[in-house]
Motif scaffolding. Structure first.
Motif, PDB file in Angstrom:
ATOM      1  N   ASP A 177       0.997  -1.125   0.041  1.00 30.14           N
ATOM      2  CA  ASP A 177      -0.219  -0.111  -0.056  1.00 30.14           C
ATOM      3  C   ASP A 177       0.850   1.174   0.071  1.00 30.14           C
ATOM      4  N   THR A 178       0.309   2.436  -0.104  1.00 32.24           N
ATOM      5  CA  THR A 178       0.919   3.448   0.054  1.00 32.24           C
ATOM      6  C   THR A 178       1.932   3.881   1.174  1.00 32.24           C
ATOM      7  N   ALA A 179       1.448   3.467   2.305  1.00 32.96           N
ATOM      8  CA  ALA A 179       2.203   3.816   3.435  1.00 32.96           C
ATOM      9  C   ALA A 179       3.592   2.711   3.310  1.00 32.96           C
ATOM     10  N   GLN A 180       3.444   1.528   2.895  1.00 25.80           N
ATOM     11  CA  GLN A 180       4.514   0.693   2.729  1.00 25.80           C
ATOM     12  C   GLN A 180       5.388   1.237   1.683  1.00 25.80           C
ATOM     13  N   LEU A 181       4.941   1.930   0.415  1.00 23.80           N
ATOM     14  CA  LEU A 181       5.932   2.299  -0.536  1.00 23.80           C
ATOM     15  C   LEU A 181       6.503   3.487   0.199  1.00 23.80           C
TER      16      LEU A 181
ATOM     17  N   CYS B 274      13.124   5.980  -8.853  1.00 27.61           N
ATOM     18  CA  CYS B 274      13.255   4.964  -9.705  1.00 27.61           C
ATOM     19  C   CYS B 274      14.065   5.504 -11.217  1.00 27.61           C
ATOM     20  N   SER B 275      14.823   4.681 -11.879  1.00 29.92           N
ATOM     21  CA  SER B 275      15.297   4.958 -13.014  1.00 29.92           C
ATOM     22  C   SER B 275      14.458   4.539 -14.167  1.00 29.92           C
ATOM     23  N   ILE B 276      14.231   5.433 -15.124  1.00 29.35           N
ATOM     24  CA  ILE B 276      13.248   5.161 -16.262  1.00 29.35           C
ATOM     25  C   ILE B 276      14.363   4.743 -17.455  1.00 29.35           C
ATOM     26  N   PHE B 277      15.373   5.427 -17.437  1.00 29.72           N
ATOM     27  CA  PHE B 277      16.400   4.875 -18.600  1.00 29.72           C
ATOM     28  C   PHE B 277      16.862   3.580 -18.661  1.00 29.72           C
ATOM     29  N   THR B 278      17.153   2.879 -17.214  1.00 27.43           N
ATOM     30  CA  THR B 278      17.554   1.656 -17.017  1.00 27.43           C
ATOM     31  C   THR B 278      17.002   0.852 -17.790  1.00 27.43           C
ATOM     32  N   ARG B 279      15.400   0.829 -17.848  1.00 28.53           N
ATOM     33  CA  ARG B 279      14.520  -0.004 -18.735  1.00 28.53           C
ATOM     34  C   ARG B 279      14.360   0.475 -20.141  1.00 28.53           C
ATOM     35  N   PHE B 280      14.251   1.832 -20.072  1.00 31.73           N
ATOM     36  CA  PHE B 280      13.674   2.210 -21.520  1.00 31.73           C
ATOM     37  C   PHE B 280      14.569   2.444 -22.659  1.00 31.73           C
TER      38      PHE B 280
ATOM     39  N   SER C 134      24.851  30.431  -8.539  1.00 33.84           N
ATOM     40  CA  SER C 134      26.101  30.666  -8.559  1.00 33.84           C
ATOM     41  C   SER C 134      26.204  30.280  -6.927  1.00 33.84           C
ATOM     42  N   ILE C 135      26.405  28.872  -6.543  1.00 36.66           N
ATOM     43  CA  ILE C 135      26.799  28.502  -5.206  1.00 36.66           C
ATOM     44  C   ILE C 135      28.118  27.673  -5.355  1.00 36.66           C
ATOM     45  N   PRO C 136      28.955  28.021  -4.520  1.00 38.26           N
ATOM     46  CA  PRO C 136      30.384  27.518  -4.484  1.00 38.26           C
ATOM     47  C   PRO C 136      30.732  26.059  -4.514  1.00 38.26           C
ATOM     48  N   SER C 137      29.965  25.404  -3.602  1.00 33.29           N
ATOM     49  CA  SER C 137      30.301  23.813  -3.320  1.00 33.29           C
ATOM     50  C   SER C 137      28.941  23.139  -3.711  1.00 33.29           C
ATOM     51  N   VAL C 138      28.737  22.120  -4.480  1.00 33.51           N
ATOM     52  CA  VAL C 138      27.569  21.483  -4.486  1.00 33.51           C
ATOM     53  C   VAL C 138      27.857  19.808  -4.605  1.00 33.51           C
ATOM     54  N   HIS C 139      26.890  19.140  -3.951  1.00 28.59           N
ATOM     55  CA  HIS C 139      27.215  17.705  -3.909  1.00 28.59           C
ATOM     56  C   HIS C 139      25.812  17.244  -4.091  1.00 28.59           C
ATOM     57  N   VAL C 140      25.624  16.242  -5.175  1.00 30.32           N
ATOM     58  CA  VAL C 140      24.161  15.699  -5.318  1.00 30.32           C
ATOM     59  C   VAL C 140      24.458  14.148  -5.500  1.00 30.32           C
ATOM     60  N   ARG C 141      23.814  13.338  -4.971  1.00 34.38           N
ATOM     61  CA  ARG C 141      23.724  11.974  -4.859  1.00 34.38           C
ATOM     62  C   ARG C 141      22.370  11.585  -5.447  1.00 34.38           C
ATOM     63  N   TRP C 142      22.278  10.190  -6.053  1.00 31.01           N
ATOM     64  CA  TRP C 142      21.154   9.522  -6.486  1.00 31.01           C
ATOM     65  C   TRP C 142      21.264   7.991  -5.727  1.00 31.01           C
ATOM     66  N   THR C 143      20.041   7.797  -5.046  1.00 29.97           N
ATOM     67  CA  THR C 143      19.917   6.170  -4.592  1.00 29.97           C
ATOM     68  C   THR C 143      18.807   5.745  -5.506  1.00 29.97           C
ATOM     69  N   PRO C 144      19.225   4.489  -6.226  1.00 31.48           N
ATOM     70  CA  PRO C 144      18.248   3.963  -7.168  1.00 31.48           C
ATOM     71  C   PRO C 144      17.206   3.244  -6.411  1.00 31.48           C
ATOM     72  N   PHE C 145      15.939   3.238  -6.739  1.00 30.72           N
ATOM     73  CA  PHE C 145      14.811   2.383  -6.005  1.00 30.72           C
ATOM     74  C   PHE C 145      13.857   1.800  -7.104  1.00 30.72           C
ATOM     75  N   ASP C 146      13.458   0.754  -6.771  1.00 28.79           N
ATOM     76  CA  ASP C 146      12.615  -0.024  -7.647  1.00 28.79           C
ATOM     77  C   ASP C 146      11.161  -0.191  -6.924  1.00 28.79           C
ATOM     78  N   MET C 147      10.025  -0.124  -7.855  1.00 33.52           N
ATOM     79  CA  MET C 147       8.569  -0.427  -7.008  1.00 33.52           C
ATOM     80  C   MET C 147       8.544  -1.696  -6.555  1.00 33.52           C
ATOM     81  N   PRO C 148       7.965  -1.719  -5.630  1.00 34.68           N
ATOM     82  CA  PRO C 148       7.856  -2.995  -4.734  1.00 34.68           C
ATOM     83  C   PRO C 148       7.448  -4.289  -5.560  1.00 34.68           C
TER      84      PRO C 148
END
Length: 735
Positions: A286-290, A451-457, A481-495
């Protein structure tokens, strides 16, 4: 129409390669022998017909974005034609000839049509015009530069002699293709930049436009599909008598198809059937579990680095926030459909698709027929929004057609269309910033889980570091103009391993919301006007700064608002375009918050047709506001709960505010607009709601977020928001 068939018409054809790195790689289609030459395998054609009209066959599909009118205008401009002299045809499914340069396949999406065809269509039109002028000059024994073209007629300036293009078809076929072709100076444009009526308006008003759902091949029957909203559920076969009205029932491994003479009868019969299902392979959730699973992944799963500035040191943040985005349906007004005729050794498909080449590949894979024995008739699309790049529904129709001996039209009901959608995936984003003494960010940390769409598509588009570029689009390429930027991505799959798909606006729809709302929070923390706060950070992005100033000026940003009114601003770069939206809301009523006004400034390079751009921005804004206010797919026992527009709400006409769109004059290369309004709509609205009520929305959609906020607050604000939720509920919202 195949190239060999074109040559039989006696027309003058100029072929050009959309995918060619050499933008002036043209081929003269003079003889059938040329058609078999691999060097002349074109992706689009200009064909001068004997009646003087020019036929343009292009790979882009028309799904309401006005692309046929705009591309016809580009060609007409360089060929010195009137827009009324150009006929645009759907391209057949042939990725070898019609691959789009920015998609690497025959596909329309990502706001790439004009971006990808601008140079090519201009060069093709200019080449055709020059060859026709050379043909006329040769016939008159005069210099080509002593002739001019206008509305398909070439005139020798000194003598006044003239010939129209149709009279020069044979002569032009014998001309050499010029190596270098001068293009018109923008100052000489007579068609590009003018507000032309769309070429398809008349037929749509008269009901003559043919969409995929209108296909009626002789002898066809209609199928209504019974498919479980729970992914991987399988129907158990039953030996029951054929219900009255049904022609037959086709059983597949994942669905039943009730076939009758018309769709209404098939649907009514399908309603009477009681089907047992095998849920052995299903994953109920259900949505809560997602939400819990996404939160666990964000906190514990491995994260990939999308951007890491060397100067970033992980300083203690002064401000942080967490944003949640739900799964979203496409809900195009034309439900998913396909008509298929499977014969002994050939297949014929009638459909409205954004990706004819993918349909061709799927048909070949399912049937084993050679691709030359598969014909895809593409039509106008009654809304695409990314849903119609997928082939799941047409694959189902092909599998059904393979079991019958007549053409079958398979139409999904609205409930099936929503519940079996390949939705825009949910996201959970955590963002923080360390600030300088003036309250401006000096370190920016962003963690996206989704989720990643490109992984499948299209896995070939994944970055070498394993990052899906769409999931971080608008996050790892900040304009500020921000001196320092750090961006991460955690992949996730639908249950339940449910496929997810593209949705109008793609990555920027969630990334711009988070970035622009969090920036608003930082401005509020610093006690600085949010418009001026952004202006300070955009000094090195002149085009974005220009739309920011233009929108603020046209919205009269500094005009004081009465108590209970709010004004919000958001700015962004997406699809190589620059946009700023200012939204005003009225929260003085105890029963509703009302959008009252939107001012939008857009820099999309050279403007082809201002009418089309304004319409696209308006439609995109409404699409985005709809999602921001009500859009959410919720789940129970593994099934989507929404089924139609009563519980998957659309913004109504009386709820749409006045919208003013201002276009920046530019000579820059044209860029994308089809998804621009959708991407910028929600952050501007959310910032306006905060300005009016003090409620900061970090979880979309807005209406349920307000309801949740109401439950944890009391006093006058609680009463006002309680009335607000009641108002939205009465109008069809689901708090």
């Amino acid at each position: 129409m195949l190239r060999r068939e074109l040559l039989k018409t006696g027309a003058f054809c100029v072929a050009f390669s959309l995918a060619s790195k050499n933008r002036q790689a043209f081929a003269k289609s003079a003889t059938p022998a040329d058609a078999g030459n691999a060097a002349f395998s074109p992706n689009a054609f200009i064909q001068v017909l004997p009646d003087g009209q020019v036929r343009l066959t292009i790979p882009n599909v028309e799904m309401g974005q006005g692309i046929y009118t705009s591309e016809a205008a580009i060609l007409a401009e360089e060929m010195d034609l009137g827009l009324d002299q150009v006929i645009v045809d759907h391209a057949p499914a042939s990725p070898e000839r019609y691959t789009m340069p920015l998609q690497a396949t025959q596909l329309t999406g990502g706001s790439t049509s004009i971006r990808g065809s601008w140079d090519v269509l201009r060069s093709a039109g200019a080449t055709a015009r020059l060859m026709l002028i050379n043909a006329a000059a040769s016939r008159w024994s005069v210099r080509p530069d002593s002739c001019e073209a206008k509305r398909g007629v070439i005139t020798h300036i000194e003598s006044g002699r003239s010939l129209d293009y149709a009279m020069l078809v044979d002569d032009a076929q014998r001309q050499s293709v010029p190596d270098v072709v001068p293009l018109k100076d923008h100052r000489r444009f007579t068609i590009i930049g003018k507000p032309w009526q769309r070429t398809d308006t008349r037929d749509k008003v008269l009901g003559a436009t043919r969409f995929g759902i209108d296909a009626q091949p002789p002898g066809h029957k209609c199928a209504a599909v019974i498919i479980n909203p729970v992914w991987h559920a399988r129907p158990r076969l039953q030996n029951a008598p054929l219900p009255a009205g049904a022609h037959e029932i086709v059983a597949l491994d994942d669905c039943l198809a009730v076939i009758a003479d018309d769709f209404w009868t098939a649907s009514e019969v399908a309603r009477t059937l009681s089907v047992e299902w095998d849920y052995g392979r299903c994953t109920p959730f259900d949505t809560a579990q997602l939400r819990k699973a996404m939160n666990h992944a964000a906190s514990n799963a491995e994260a990939l680095t999308a951007r890491h500035d060397a100067s970033w040191s992980g300083r203690t943040p002064a401000e942080s926030a967490e944003y949640e985005f739900p799964a979203l349906a496409h809900a195009a007004l034309e439900p998913m459909n396909a008509t298929v005729a499977c014969r002994k050794d050939e297949l014929e498909i009638w459909i409205g698709t954004q990706a004819p080449g993918r349909v061709l590949d799927a048909a070949h894979r399912l049937t084993g027929f050679p691709k030359e024995r598969i014909q895809v008739h593409n039509h106008y699309l009654g809304g695409g929004f990314g849903r119609r790049v997928e082939t799941d529904q047409v694959e189902q129709a092909i599998r059904i057609a393979m079991k019958v001996d007549y053409p079958v039209k398979v139409i999904w009901s609205r409930a099936t269309d929503i519940r079996r959608d390949l939705p825009r995936p949910p996201f959970l984003d955590r963002i923080s910033a360390a600030l300088d003494d003036d309250g401006f960010p000096i370190e920016w940390t962003d963690h996206i889980t989704g989720c990643s769409i490109f992984t499948r598509f299209a896995p070939q588009f994944m970055r070498e570091d394993g990052v899906d570029p769409d999931t971080v689009d608008g996050a790892d390429n900040l304009p500020y103009s921000i001196p320092s930027v750090h961006v991460r991505w955690t992949p996730f799959d639908m249950p339940d391993e449910r496929p997810i798909g593209w949705w109008r606006g793609v990555g920027p729809t969630h990334n711009l919301f988070r970035v622009e709302c969090f920036l608003d929070e930082l401005a509020d923390h610093a006690g600085i006007d949010p418009y001026l706060y952004r202006a300070r950070l955009l000094q090195h992005s002149p085009r974005l700064l220009k739309v920011l100033h233009l929108a603020a000026e046209k919205a009269d940003w500094h005009r004081p608002l009465d108590q209970g009114f709010g004004r919000g601003i958001a700015v962004g770069k997406a699809y190589e375009s620059y946009v700023c939206a200012v939204v005003e809301v009225d929260a003085t009523s105890t029963s509703e918050i009302r959008l009252t006004r939107c001012v939008c400034a857009v820099d999309c390079g050279v403007v082809i047709n201002p009418n089309t751009i304004v319409a696209q921005i308006e439609g995109g804004l409404i699409f985005g506001w709809t999602a921001a206010l009500w859009g959410e797919l919720t789940y129970a026992a593994g099934a989507v709960e929404q089924s139609n527009f009563h519980d998957y709400r659309l913004m109504r006409m009386n709820e749409v505010p006045s919208i003013a769109v201002h276009l920046v004059e530019s000579d820059e290369h044209p860029s994308g607009v089809g998804e621009l309004g959708t991407a910028i709509a929600s952050p501007a609205l959310a910032n306006a709601v905060f300005n009016a009520t003090g409620f900061r929305c970090r979880r979309l959609p807005l209406v349920p977020a307000i309801a949740e906020h109401v439950q944890s607050n009391s006093g006058g604000l609680k009463q006002r928001l309680d009335n607000l939720v009641s108002s939205f509920t009465r109008q069809g919202g689901e708090p």
